[in-house]
Design a protein around this motif. Structure first.
Motif, short mmCIF file in Angstrom:
data_model
loop_
_atom_site.label_atom_id
_atom_site.label_comp_id
_atom_site.label_asym_id
_atom_site.label_seq_id
_atom_site.Cartn_x
_atom_site.Cartn_y
_atom_site.Cartn_z
N GLU A 145 0.80 -1.22 0.00
CA GLU A 145 0.00 0.00 0.00
C GLU A 145 0.84 1.27 0.00
O GLU A 145 0.32 2.35 -0.27
CB GLU A 145 -0.94 0.02 1.20
CG GLU A 145 -0.24 0.18 2.53
CD GLU A 145 -1.21 0.13 3.70
OE1 GLU A 145 -2.39 -0.25 3.48
OE2 GLU A 145 -0.81 0.45 4.82
N GLY A 146 2.11 1.14 0.28
CA GLY A 146 2.96 2.31 0.35
C GLY A 146 3.78 2.52 -0.91
O GLY A 146 3.32 3.11 -1.89
N ALA A 147 5.01 2.02 -0.89
CA ALA A 147 5.94 2.30 -1.99
C ALA A 147 5.43 1.76 -3.32
O ALA A 147 5.55 2.41 -4.36
CB ALA A 147 7.31 1.70 -1.66
N PHE A 148 4.85 0.55 -3.32
CA PHE A 148 4.38 -0.01 -4.59
C PHE A 148 3.25 0.84 -5.17
O PHE A 148 3.25 1.19 -6.36
CB PHE A 148 3.91 -1.45 -4.41
CG PHE A 148 3.45 -2.09 -5.70
CD1 PHE A 148 4.38 -2.63 -6.58
CD2 PHE A 148 2.11 -2.11 -6.05
CE1 PHE A 148 3.96 -3.18 -7.79
CE2 PHE A 148 1.69 -2.66 -7.24
CZ PHE A 148 2.62 -3.20 -8.12
N THR A 149 2.27 1.18 -4.34
CA THR A 149 1.14 1.99 -4.81
C THR A 149 1.61 3.35 -5.29
O THR A 149 1.15 3.86 -6.32
CB THR A 149 0.09 2.13 -3.70
OG1 THR A 149 -0.46 0.85 -3.40
CG2 THR A 149 -1.03 3.07 -4.12
N ALA A 150 2.54 3.95 -4.58
CA ALA A 150 3.06 5.25 -4.99
C ALA A 150 3.72 5.18 -6.36
O ALA A 150 3.69 6.14 -7.14
CB ALA A 150 4.05 5.78 -3.96
N ARG A 151 4.30 4.03 -6.69
CA ARG A 151 5.01 3.89 -7.96
C ARG A 151 4.07 3.66 -9.13
O ARG A 151 4.33 4.14 -10.24
CB ARG A 151 6.00 2.72 -7.86
CG ARG A 151 6.93 2.60 -9.07
CD ARG A 151 8.06 1.63 -8.84
NE ARG A 151 7.62 0.24 -8.86
CZ ARG A 151 7.62 -0.57 -7.82
NH1 ARG A 151 8.02 -0.13 -6.64
NH2 ARG A 151 7.22 -1.83 -7.93
#
Length: 343
Positions: free
Chosen positions: A226-232
């Motif tokens: 939910e954090g780094a992957f979603t932001a990417r």
């Protein structure tokens, strides 16, 4: 409490960059912003004009992050708020285990829900109460909209300059509160679209139940997704393109929220299957598609609840002594005492 805070890296939305890490237990900053912005941008013309602006969309997007940003106040603040972000359901949609209540049969009040969990020998802190947070947020927004309707109608008709000025000032105050409460509702509806917020498998497959398919049990699973992957991978145009048409017919709040959360629960197993198959590796479109679909589900549901709250507010009564919104809007009732007060 078994749930652990998840520390996320800096996130990007468009050209906005947050350089400081955030401690959250929900979609990261990017996910919550996108859900809030997309929902407001999808509002129809029947809602007030002050909501259908780029500024309002941006404001709700920012305020959708607020329940995460206010964490860490101590007790009782954190205990009462942190567990609003999730509900831990087993694979049959019972809270924690078969001993817990079914999401389709939750008690009317949260206090009754807590008592049912204790009676079943389950930890209230582990269970979470996300449905109640959504129900409460929706009902608050209906009250906000009802108040705005009355103030707006009274301001337009009032001939006394002093009263008209007060109506205007109070309307503007209410508009600020509406944006804030839309943001808070947006946060919890957004949480409800993230599979990890509806399951006992909230951070890797639960180690308390069988795992015959050997799905990951990594305690980094939740935060990395939910954090780094979603932001990417997540962008506004993709989320908006994946949103569904409004579903507004046959609305019943008590049934709508559990149905929404069960739809998300049904995505838990596909998430773990996809993770095992390498679908969240960089460059693999499957992980990006899954994420966009989940964000779009949250934005679609939030847009619908905004519209439905506006419609419900037309039949409301507010103030003391109570006045009917419909009568004030029709010009057949004077709301001054109900709004300003008469000690």
């Amino acid at each position: 409490m078994k749930r652990l805070a998840v520390v996320l890296s800096a996130l990007t939305l468009g050209v906005a960059v947050l350089s400081a890490p955030a401690v959250v237990t929900a979609w990261g900053n990017t996910g919550h912003r996108l859900i809030g912005v997309a929902a407001v941008r999808g509002l129809p013309e029947e809602l007030p004009a002050f909501l259908r602006t780029p500024g309002a969309a941006a404001e709700v997007g920012e305020l959708s992050r607020e329940p995460d940003r206010t964490k860490g106040g101590g007790q009782p603040h954190d205990r009462e708020r942190d567990t609003a972000h999730f509900i831990d359901l087993d694979d049959a949609a019972h809270v924690i285990s078969a001993a817990g209540p079914s999401i389709d049969g939750l008690p009317r009040l949260k206090s009754e829900y807590d008592a049912a969990l204790v009676a079943a020998g389950l930890d209230v802190d582990d269970a979470g109460y996300l449905p109640y947070a959504i129900w409460d947020g929706y009902q608050q927004l209906v009250r906000d909209f009802a108040t705005w309707r009355v103030l707006n109608a009274a301001e337009a008709r009032e001939t006394d300059p002093g009263k008209r000025a007060w109506y205007r000032e109070d309307r503007l105050r209410r508009e600020a509160l509406i944006l804030r409460d839309m943001g808070y509702l947006g946060h919890y509806v957004g949480d409800g679209s993230q599979p990890h917020h509806t399951t006992i498998h909230y951070n890797g497959w639960s180690r308390d139940v069988p795992n015959p398919e050997a799905y990951t049990t990594s305690r980094q699973t939740h935060g990395l997704f939910e954090g780094a992957f979603t932001a990417r991978v997540a962008r506004l145009d993709a989320v908006e393109a994946a949103m569904t048409a409004p579903q507004l017919d046959g609305f019943a709040l008590r049934e709508r929220v559990p149905a929404y959360l069960k739809t998300t629960l049904a995505q838990v197993l596909p998430f773990y299957q996809l993770e095992k198959a390498g679908g969240f590796a960089e460059g693999d479109a499957r992980g990006a598609d899954f994420t966009i679909a989940r964000l779009a589900a949250g934005a679609s549901e939030l847009r619908d609840l905004f519209i439905l709250a506006w419609r419900d507010s037309a039949d409301d009564e507010i103030g003391w002594p109570k006045v009917k919104v419909a009568e004030v809007e029709a010009g057949t009732a004077d709301p001054w005492l109900a709004m300003y007060g008469d000690d």
